[in-house]
Design an enzyme around this catalytic site. Structure first.
Site, short mmCIF file in Angstrom:
data_model
loop_
_atom_site.label_atom_id
_atom_site.label_comp_id
_atom_site.label_asym_id
_atom_site.label_seq_id
_atom_site.Cartn_x
_atom_site.Cartn_y
_atom_site.Cartn_z
CG ASP A 219 -2.32 0.60 0.81
OD1 ASP A 219 -2.33 1.78 0.39
OD2 ASP A 219 -3.36 -0.08 0.90
CG HIS A 293 -4.60 1.71 -2.18
ND1 HIS A 293 -4.74 2.26 -0.93
CD2 HIS A 293 -5.85 1.71 -2.72
CE1 HIS A 293 -6.01 2.56 -0.72
NE2 HIS A 293 -6.71 2.25 -1.80
CD GLU A 371 -10.37 3.23 -1.23
OE1 GLU A 371 -11.29 3.55 -0.46
OE2 GLU A 371 -9.22 2.93 -0.83
C1 ACM Z 1 -11.24 -1.06 0.19
O1 ACM Z 1 -11.77 -1.05 1.31
N1 ACM Z 1 -10.69 0.04 -0.28
C2 ACM Z 1 -11.22 -2.24 -0.62
#
Ligand code: ACM
Length: 653
Positions: A219, A293, A371
């Site tokens: 991440d 991420h 995201e």
């Molecule tokens: C997530 O909770 N962004 C998969």
């Protein structure tokens, strides 16, 4: 009454006999006296498919013999049973006995009962013997887990408990899971957790018959797995600045602050974790989260980005890097995406995935996909050129292009591709598996289109959410109480169940700094998830589940696993009366509790005013203090609620 006293005396005598002379062989008190010895209420989580309780009980003798076939698979179960029985009980265990009257029989019988499937079992406890039958060794393992839950709670002790009568009620249990994928996700990227901490997590989950640990390995805050040939991923990408407080709002670190916080797993560590999990019938699903991420990867190798200046980026230490004020997708303040228009990104992923595929035997690799911000891509000339070349009409299609390429790489390593539900915002082939996290909706839509789905919705299964009042918990975006988690049904009506391959809960670790807090966030909600993914719906019942959870709290205490007692904490509902004063409605998730309170800043106990009706906050009060009792026993935590906070929650004066 006289009879009752006699019975109690007999039980006490028998207890003394067993306490003083643990070498007593399998003497059946019941058989000798005709009086049943009480055992603790049966509290098996997840609830079995069928459980019939008989009178009488089995008492573990000093010398225990285990009958089992000597195969590598069965050996895992025998070793587990031997270790976990002998430590607390001190019994002497003889595995693979040739005795004609073994104490515990573990029988693999492929013909026994097809409905048991790969993981089901039948457990029979008689006064003199215990038998577990299964089609495969996983079933034996789950039979053993159930057996442990039938033993007194002290079976969870990490040291010898002397003088205990190890009684198990006589039962017939037939049991098998609802779903083959019963997962917990552990985010070891936001905060790093050591190999031994991951093993502790696996130990706890195996007891509740979870069979999959999803490790979120990469991440913005850290890259956690050694990749040969890409040393900077772990030399640079695994380290940030240690900070504590409310993650996300940290002051950006200065250049001279040491980047020594974090860590990573060597490939040998990964092999050890994978083996440890396998020995407990747990698969490990690795996640490499791309294209978003990905800041740790980009800081390590800035050429993976197509944003000028990426070489000045640093691994995130919890400072703000995204603006979520306009909702999803977020506006990125730094570009944390791999560049979809850069061939180097795909070469990088090929190298990473070759090694990940070799390290993790599980058939899937999770490639994230959630995201991903689009604001940098929208303005990037390389991305614009890619769109023109590939005929991509919008940025969503750019992510779709990226996902297709990544899927091809994953499949070239002989693995199946799974990602968060955003990956389906563009058409992907039906053999793409989806993990539905933004509620159930995306999973339902995907299943209707013929995709396999693992349900892990925020609505029921986000273990990073607060489980008690925000005043007592590290702050996160949302709350999720145990009772709501228990409502999780991963197989929703109107969907062909064959597409729902699993259910799982996710523990993101932004606000989770220690393994103790990871445990606290996981239990008891993990028990609710375990029952949701294992037990038939007809066997789920909140009213009977909660007392079982309370029994398991005592087990977790002995296992030294932390859990949240939030079911005992008061739930505050606040409103304004007609005169605009604040009115507080208090309740608890656990029934039958008494709530005591004070407004005078002192600590209430059960001699304080008892809550019986909504409270009007006195004009000059500044704190409402509340505590809960079960009879004379204090069970809840003392909660101090500032009146200012109540006013805020009640809205306009
Ligand atoms: C997530 O909770 N962004 C998969």
């Amino acid at each position: 009454m006289k009879k009752l006293l006699q019975l109690l005396a007999l039980i006490c005598i028998s207890h003394q006999v067993y306490s003083q002379d643990v070498s007593v062989e399998n003497t059946s008190f019941e058989e000798e006296t005709g009086i049943a010895v009480p055992t603790a209420p049966i509290a098996i989580i997840p609830e079995p498919v069928s459980l019939i309780k008989h009178t009488g009980s089995f008492i573990l003798p000093r010398n225990v013999s285990i009958q089992a076939e000597k195969t590598p698979e069965t050996k895992l179960v025998v070793d587990y049973l031997q270790l976990h029985l002998s430590i607390p009980t001190g019994s002497f265990i003889t595995p693979y006995t040739s005795s004609l009257t073994p104490t515990i029989k573990l029988i693999i019988n492929q013909q026994a009962n097809p409905s048991l499937g790969k993981e089901g079992y039948q457990l029979t406890v008689l006064p003199k013997s215990i038998t577990i039958k299964a089609n495969q060794s996983a079933g034996l393992f789950y039979g053993v887990q159930t057996l442990f839950q039938l033993f007194p709670k002290e079976i969870e002790s990490k040291e010898l408990v002397s003088g205990k009568r190890w009684a198990v009620p006589c039962v017939d249990i037939t049991d098998y899971p609802k779903l083959g994928w019963r997962g917990l996700m552990f985010d070891v990227a936001r905060h790093f957790f050591t190999k031994d901490e991951v093993k502790l997590y696996i130990d706890a989950m195996a007891k509740y018959k979870f069979n999959l640990l999803h490790l979120h390995l990469t991440d913005d805050e850290g890259w956690r797995v050694e990749i040969k040939g890409l040393p900077r991923l772990t030399e640079v990408g695994a380290w940030n600045v240690k900070k504590v407080g409310t993650f996300g709002d940290f002051i950006p670190p200065t250049a001279d602050e040491p980047r020594t916080y974090g860590g990573f797993y060597t490939q040998n560590d990964i092999k050890e974790i994978v083996q440890y999990a396998k020995d407990r019938f747990v698969n490990i699903l690795p996640e490499i989260d791309v294209p978003g991420h990905s800041l740790a990867a980009i800081v390590s190798y800035p050429e993976l980005s197509c944003t000028p200046g990426a070489e000045t980026y640093k691994v995130r230490s919890g400072e703000k890097i995204m603006d979520w004020s306009k909702g999803a997708p977020p506006i990125a303040l730094v570009d944390n995406t791999l560049c979809p228009a850069n061939e180097k990104a795909y070469v990088f992923l090929d190298t990473v995935l070759t090694q990940i595929a070799a390290l993790f035997p599980f058939e899937y690799i999770h490639m994230g996909g959630d995201e991903a911000p689009i604001n940098y891509w929208q303005n990037n000339s390389a991305v614009k050129a890619l769109m023109q070349r590939e005929g991509l009409k919008n940025i969503e299609q750019v992510q779709g292009y990226f996902e297709k390429r990544v899927k091809t790489i994953v499949e070239s390593k002989g693995k199946k591709f799974i990602g968060w539900d955003e990956i389906l915002e563009n058409e992907l082939p039906a053999n793409t598996t989806v993990m539905s996290w933004r509620g159930m909706k995306y999973g339902i839509d995907a299943a209707k289109k013929g995709h396999e789905v693992v349900m892990s919705p925020t609505t029921f299964a986000y273990l990073d959410y607060m489980q008690s009042d925000a005043i007592t918990e590290p702050k996160v975006y949302a709350s999720l109480r145990l009772s709501k988690t228990y409502e999780f049904d991963p197989v929703p009506a109107g969907v062909d169940p064959k597409y729902i391959i699993g259910g799982q809960a996710n523990l993101w670790s932004e606000q989770v700094y220690t393994i103790r807090q990871a445990e606290y966030m996981t239990w008891p909600r993990g028990m609710a998830i375990a029952e949701s993914v294992w037990s038939p719906n007809a066997k789920k019942n909140w009213a009977t589940f909660l007392p079982k959870v309370e029994q398991h709290f005592k087990r977790l205490d002995l296992a030294e696993t932390k859990y949240s007692p939030s079911v005992y904490d008061p739930i505050f509902k606040v409103a304004r009366a007609a005169d605009r004063s604040v009115v507080v409605d208090l309740s608890t998730e656990a029934p039958g509790l008494d709530i005591y309170y004070s407004f005078d800043n002192s600590e209430p106990d059960r001699f304080y005013p008892k809550y019986t009706e909504k409270l009007s906050v006195p004009k000059d009060a500044n704190t409402l203090k509340v505590v809960t009792y079960k009879g004379k026993e204090k069970v809840g935590r003392l909660i101090s609620m500032p009146v200012d906070e109540l006013n805020k929650r009640a809205g306009k004066r």
